[in-house]
Design a protein around this motif. Structure first.
Motif, PDB file in Angstrom:
ATOM      1  N   THR A   1      -1.487  -2.712  -4.217  1.00 14.11           N
ATOM      2  CA  THR A   1      -1.019  -3.639  -5.247  1.00 14.11           C
ATOM      3  C   THR A   1      -0.854  -5.009  -4.615  1.00 14.11           C
TER       4      THR A   1
ATOM      5  N   THR B   1      -3.046   3.593  -2.906  1.00 15.09           N
ATOM      6  CA  THR B   1      -2.873   2.616  -3.985  1.00 15.09           C
ATOM      7  C   THR B   1      -2.495   1.283  -3.359  1.00 15.09           C
TER       8      THR B   1
ATOM      9  N   ALA C   1     -10.483  -0.731  -9.400  1.00 13.21           N
ATOM     10  CA  ALA C   1      -9.424  -1.738  -9.458  1.00 13.21           C
ATOM     11  C   ALA C   1      -9.271  -2.294 -10.860  1.00 13.21           C
TER      12      ALA C   1
ATOM     13  N   GLU D   1      -7.270   1.520  -6.319  1.00 15.21           N
ATOM     14  CA  GLU D   1      -7.136   2.907  -5.891  1.00 15.21           C
ATOM     15  C   GLU D   1      -8.386   3.300  -5.128  1.00 15.21           C
ATOM     16  N   THR D   2      -8.185   3.955  -3.992  1.00  9.00           N
ATOM     17  CA  THR D   2      -9.289   4.406  -3.159  1.00  9.00           C
ATOM     18  C   THR D   2      -8.827   5.607  -2.341  1.00  9.00           C
TER      19      THR D   2
ATOM     20  N   LEU E   1       0.843  -1.189   0.000  1.00  8.89           N
ATOM     21  CA  LEU E   1       0.000   0.000   0.000  1.00  8.89           C
ATOM     22  C   LEU E   1       0.878   1.239   0.000  1.00  8.89           C
TER      23      LEU E   1
ATOM     24  N   ARG F   1      -4.561  -4.144  -8.840  1.00 12.10           N
ATOM     25  CA  ARG F   1      -4.110  -2.800  -8.476  1.00 12.10           C
ATOM     26  C   ARG F   1      -5.358  -1.987  -8.171  1.00 12.10           C
TER      27      ARG F   1
ATOM     28  N   GLY G   1      -5.122   9.455  -1.146  1.00 12.48           N
ATOM     29  CA  GLY G   1      -4.885   8.708  -2.383  1.00 12.48           C
ATOM     30  C   GLY G   1      -4.137   7.427  -2.105  1.00 12.48           C
TER      31      GLY G   1
ATOM     32  N   SER H   1     -11.307  -0.852   2.776  1.00  8.75           N
ATOM     33  CA  SER H   1     -11.444   0.499   2.234  1.00  8.75           C
ATOM     34  C   SER H   1     -12.662   1.159   2.854  1.00  8.75           C
TER      35      SER H   1
END
Length: 200
Positions: A131, A129, A160, A139-140, A108, A137, A127, A154
């Motif tokens: 992985t 990320t 994703a 993003e939240t 993260l 991958r 922001g 999250s």
């Protein structure tokens, strides 16, 4: 005999000449050397000592540990500030790596993080990320990470990409699989939308 006499004379001259040459070289070092101005200010780092005392911080901190279920957890940040005066501990530019016992790895990256009071939980934001070694991958905006056991959740919608295609969901949870001991699953929850990419 003449040769021995020449050699003796040469050695005699060198005994006198070489020390004189060394003395001349040393004297030029001192004559040519730059003068030091004792009035010139010494170079100091431009640091506001009062600000450092008011707001203590650590630069490039790293933490490594093991969760109760055996996952290796590593945290690092560019800067961390301890909890002071009722404010929670914070970190900037946080990197979190989670290696679970089943061999999977999750990383993260977040702009900032706040440590929860006595909850053994860290809230990553700014922001985030995520992985995973399984090829996802995500993003939240915000993720809650447990520090005592494997658990990521999250707190905002997730976008994703992964082996199955593009995914949008209200939230995601990464944790132990209740049905299979020792296994870990990534679950998308809420209004989940998958755009399948054949052959991708």
């Amino acid at each position: 005999m003449a040769r021995a006499d020449t050699h003796t004379r040469l050695v005699g001259w060198l005994k006198v000449g070489l020390p004189l040459m060394a003395l001349a070289i040393l004297s030029t070092l001192f004559l040519v050397a730059r003068r030091i101005d004792p009035e010139a200010a010494l170079p100091y780092a431009e640091v506001d000592v009062e600000a450092l005392a008011r707001e203590p911080r650590m630069t490039a901190p790293t933490y490594a540990g093991t969760t109760s279920d055996g996952a290796a957890l590593t945290l690092s940040a560019d800067e961390a500030r301890p909890a002071t005066g009722g404010a929670a501990a914070t970190a900037a530019s946080l990197r979190l790596a989670l290696d679970t016992p089943d061999g999977a790895r999750t990383e993260l990256l977040a702009g900032s993080a706040v440590m929860g009071d006595g909850t053994r939980e860290m809230i990553l934001s700014g922001g985030v990320t995520v992985t995973t070694s399984s090829g996802y991958r995500l993003e939240t905006a915000e993720v809650a990470a447990k520090l005592d056991r494997t658990g990521l959740e999250s707190r905002a919608p997730v976008v994703a990409t992964g082996p199955a295609g593009d995914i949008r969901a209200d939230r995601m949870v990464l944790g132990q699989d209740a049905r299979t001991p020792g296994a870990y699953v990534l679950v998308f929850k809420g209004a989940v939308r998958l755009v399948y990419q054949p052959g991708g």
